[in-house]
Design a protein around this motif. Structure first.
Motif, PDB file in Angstrom:
ATOM      1  N   UNK A   1      31.632  27.764  55.666  1.00 47.88           N
ATOM      2  CA  UNK A   1      31.401  28.066  54.248  1.00 47.88           C
ATOM      3  C   UNK A   1      32.226  29.214  53.687  1.00 47.88           C
ATOM      4  N   UNK A   2      32.631  30.161  54.533  1.00 49.10           N
ATOM      5  CA  UNK A   2      33.452  31.283  54.055  1.00 49.10           C
ATOM      6  C   UNK A   2      34.765  30.774  53.471  1.00 49.10           C
ATOM      7  N   UNK A   3      35.271  29.682  54.042  1.00 51.22           N
ATOM      8  CA  UNK A   3      36.500  29.088  53.538  1.00 51.22           C
ATOM      9  C   UNK A   3      36.329  28.651  52.088  1.00 51.22           C
ATOM     10  N   UNK A   4      35.184  28.127  51.763  1.00 48.43           N
ATOM     11  CA  UNK A   4      34.912  27.691  50.392  1.00 48.43           C
ATOM     12  C   UNK A   4      34.846  28.887  49.444  1.00 48.43           C
ATOM     13  N   UNK A   5      34.277  29.988  49.910  1.00 47.63           N
ATOM     14  CA  UNK A   5      34.214  31.198  49.087  1.00 47.63           C
ATOM     15  C   UNK A   5      35.629  31.716  48.799  1.00 47.63           C
ATOM     16  N   UNK A   6      36.488  31.681  49.826  1.00 45.30           N
ATOM     17  CA  UNK A   6      37.867  32.136  49.651  1.00 45.30           C
ATOM     18  C   UNK A   6      38.601  31.231  48.681  1.00 45.30           C
ATOM     19  N   UNK A   7      38.347  29.926  48.758  1.00 47.74           N
ATOM     20  CA  UNK A   7      38.992  28.984  47.844  1.00 47.74           C
ATOM     21  C   UNK A   7      38.592  29.276  46.401  1.00 47.74           C
ATOM     22  N   UNK A   8      37.314  29.525  46.181  1.00 45.05           N
ATOM     23  CA  UNK A   8      36.849  29.845  44.828  1.00 45.05           C
ATOM     24  C   UNK A   8      37.418  31.182  44.366  1.00 45.05           C
ATOM     25  N   UNK A   9      37.427  32.170  45.262  1.00 42.65           N
ATOM     26  CA  UNK A   9      37.963  33.491  44.946  1.00 42.65           C
ATOM     27  C   UNK A   9      39.441  33.395  44.579  1.00 42.65           C
ATOM     28  N   UNK A  10      40.194  32.578  45.313  1.00 41.59           N
ATOM     29  CA  UNK A  10      41.616  32.395  45.037  1.00 41.59           C
ATOM     30  C   UNK A  10      41.826  31.761  43.664  1.00 41.59           C
ATOM     31  N   UNK A  11      40.963  30.815  43.314  1.00 45.05           N
ATOM     32  CA  UNK A  11      41.056  30.164  42.006  1.00 45.05           C
ATOM     33  C   UNK A  11      40.829  31.183  40.888  1.00 45.05           C
ATOM     34  N   UNK A  12      39.847  32.066  41.065  1.00 39.77           N
ATOM     35  CA  UNK A  12      39.575  33.114  40.069  1.00 39.77           C
ATOM     36  C   UNK A  12      40.771  34.054  39.964  1.00 39.77           C
ATOM     37  N   UNK A  13      41.342  34.447  41.098  1.00 36.52           N
ATOM     38  CA  UNK A  13      42.510  35.338  41.098  1.00 36.52           C
ATOM     39  C   UNK A  13      43.698  34.685  40.401  1.00 36.52           C
ATOM     40  N   UNK A  14      43.859  33.373  40.579  1.00 35.30           N
ATOM     41  CA  UNK A  14      44.940  32.653  39.892  1.00 35.30           C
ATOM     42  C   UNK A  14      44.754  32.726  38.384  1.00 35.30           C
ATOM     43  N   UNK A  15      43.507  32.587  37.930  1.00 34.22           N
ATOM     44  CA  UNK A  15      43.235  32.677  36.499  1.00 34.22           C
ATOM     45  C   UNK A  15      43.532  34.054  35.941  1.00 34.22           C
ATOM     46  N   UNK A  16      43.135  35.101  36.682  1.00 32.42           N
ATOM     47  CA  UNK A  16      43.389  36.473  36.229  1.00 32.42           C
ATOM     48  C   UNK A  16      44.893  36.752  36.196  1.00 32.42           C
ATOM     49  N   UNK A  17      45.618  36.272  37.217  1.00 30.18           N
ATOM     50  CA  UNK A  17      47.069  36.457  37.243  1.00 30.18           C
ATOM     51  C   UNK A  17      47.727  35.760  36.059  1.00 30.18           C
ATOM     52  N   UNK A  18      47.261  34.565  35.739  1.00 26.51           N
ATOM     53  CA  UNK A  18      47.811  33.815  34.600  1.00 26.51           C
ATOM     54  C   UNK A  18      47.580  34.566  33.295  1.00 26.51           C
ATOM     55  N   UNK A  19      46.413  35.173  33.157  1.00 24.96           N
ATOM     56  CA  UNK A  19      46.104  35.958  31.952  1.00 24.96           C
ATOM     57  C   UNK A  19      47.112  37.088  31.768  1.00 24.96           C
ATOM     58  N   UNK A  20      47.381  37.832  32.838  1.00 25.93           N
ATOM     59  CA  UNK A  20      48.315  38.959  32.734  1.00 25.93           C
ATOM     60  C   UNK A  20      49.758  38.492  32.567  1.00 25.93           C
ATOM     61  N   UNK A  21      50.048  37.269  32.993  1.00 23.29           N
ATOM     62  CA  UNK A  21      51.391  36.729  32.855  1.00 23.29           C
ATOM     63  C   UNK A  21      51.823  36.643  31.395  1.00 23.29           C
ATOM     64  N   UNK A  22      50.884  36.367  30.507  1.00 24.05           N
ATOM     65  CA  UNK A  22      51.187  36.210  29.088  1.00 24.05           C
ATOM     66  C   UNK A  22      51.627  37.523  28.427  1.00 24.05           C
ATOM     67  N   UNK A  23      51.402  38.654  29.084  1.00 29.85           N
ATOM     68  CA  UNK A  23      51.764  39.952  28.521  1.00 29.85           C
ATOM     69  C   UNK A  23      53.109  40.458  29.045  1.00 29.85           C
ATOM     70  N   UNK A  24      53.783  39.650  29.872  1.00 31.52           N
ATOM     71  CA  UNK A  24      55.057  40.060  30.445  1.00 31.52           C
ATOM     72  C   UNK A  24      56.229  39.519  29.629  1.00 31.52           C
ATOM     73  N   UNK A  25      57.369  40.202  29.719  1.00 31.30           N
ATOM     74  CA  UNK A  25      58.573  39.766  29.025  1.00 31.30           C
ATOM     75  C   UNK A  25      59.141  38.508  29.694  1.00 31.30           C
ATOM     76  N   UNK A  26      59.905  37.718  28.909  1.00 36.29           N
ATOM     77  CA  UNK A  26      60.461  36.485  29.430  1.00 36.29           C
ATOM     78  C   UNK A  26      61.416  36.725  30.593  1.00 36.29           C
TER      79      UNK A  26
END
Length: 275
Positions: free
Chosen positions: A71-96
């Motif tokens: 089950x820990x693997x599933x927690x890591x998978x969900x955590x990674x998905x959340x981190x991907x979303x947060x990274x995508x959010x900050x991506x929009x504030x970067x220069x091209x």
């Protein structure tokens, strides 16, 4: 104690530790090269590193982490998905221009992990080439990327720092290469598999000397940089000498990966004493 152990293992298994090491090297770059920090870039690097490393660890190299087939693997998978979303959010504030460099670094990461080359699974499958893409991505992410994002010139000192960072990563990978001798297939032909542990450590010591010597070739050096890199070199040498094939499970994944974190803490302490 069991709860603390589980939290600590999740911290390591979910790649938070290695992401913090990468972020520490970005902070080191800002301190040594005296460039401003970009909070959005730093946040993107941290959360994207977690997502990317978990993809590689539990996709490409799952055999090394089979103990997480629970089950820990599933927690890591969900955590990674959340981190991907947060990274995508900050991506929009970067220069091209910054996003373009991120795209190139992402391409190298993809070539390392995904089966895109004829007759091989990925760049990692090429004999003797396993560690090169990793070192290039770390050097580009922790030196070239923050310098470019800050609008600073890619000067001689920046390129020296980039080469040093690449060498630093190669040195830190060697204990993992020694550990992975029992996991990696023979066709990978990693340096420890081809030449043995003694020659691998000798190579590491030579790389440490080269790492420090390059500091002297810079146009501008500070006492902070010389002192911190001297202590860093001694620390890496000590770690390399005590590295063995049958390691404690936390030796590489915590202590070796913590070296960039300790380097940043050392610089922070030295700056504080200087003030």
């Amino acid at each position: 104690m069991k709860l603390l152990g589980r939290i600590f293992n999740f911290y390591l298994d979910a790649s938070i530790h290695v992401a913090l090491a990468i972020l520490s090297l970005v902070w080191v770059t800002s301190s040594i090269l005296n460039i401003p920090s970009d909070k959005n870039l730093f946040s993107f690097i941290f959360f994207c590193s977690i997502a990317c490393y978990n993809f590689i660890k539990y996709g490409v190299e799952i055999k090394k982490y089979i103990r997480l087939g629970n089950p820990c693997h599933e927690y890591i998978r969900f955590f990674s998905f959340v981190c991907s979303g947060i990274a995508t959010y900050h991506l929009f504030f970067l220069e091209w221009e910054t996003i373009l460099i991120l795209g190139v670094l992402g391409l190298f990461t993809g070539l390392y992990a995904l089966p895109v080359l004829p007759g091989t699974r990925n760049l990692r499958s090429l004999a003797g080439f396993k560690i090169v893409p990793v070192a290039l991505v770390w050097a580009g992410t922790t030196v070239v990327l923050p310098v470019w994002a800050a609008g600073s010139a890619l000067s001689w000192d920046v390129w020296i720092e980039t080469i040093q960072r690449l060498i630093l990563v190669l040195i830190l990978i060697l204990p993992f290469e020694i550990r992975d001798m029992k996991y990696d297939p023979p066709e990978l032909k990693t340096f420890p598999r081809r030449y043995g542990m003694v020659k691998t450590k000798t190579l590491g010591i030579l790389l440490i000397f080269l790492f420090f010597f390059l500091t002297l070739l810079k146009d501008e050096t500070t006492q902070l940089e010389i002192v911190s890199k001297t202590l860093l070199s001694l620390g890496m040498g000590s770690i390399l000498l005590i590295t063995k094939k049958n390691q404690n499970k936390y030796f590489s994944v915590f202590w070796v990966e913590a070296i960039p974190i300790f380097w940043w803490i050392l610089i922070w302490v030295l700056i504080g004493r200087g003030n």
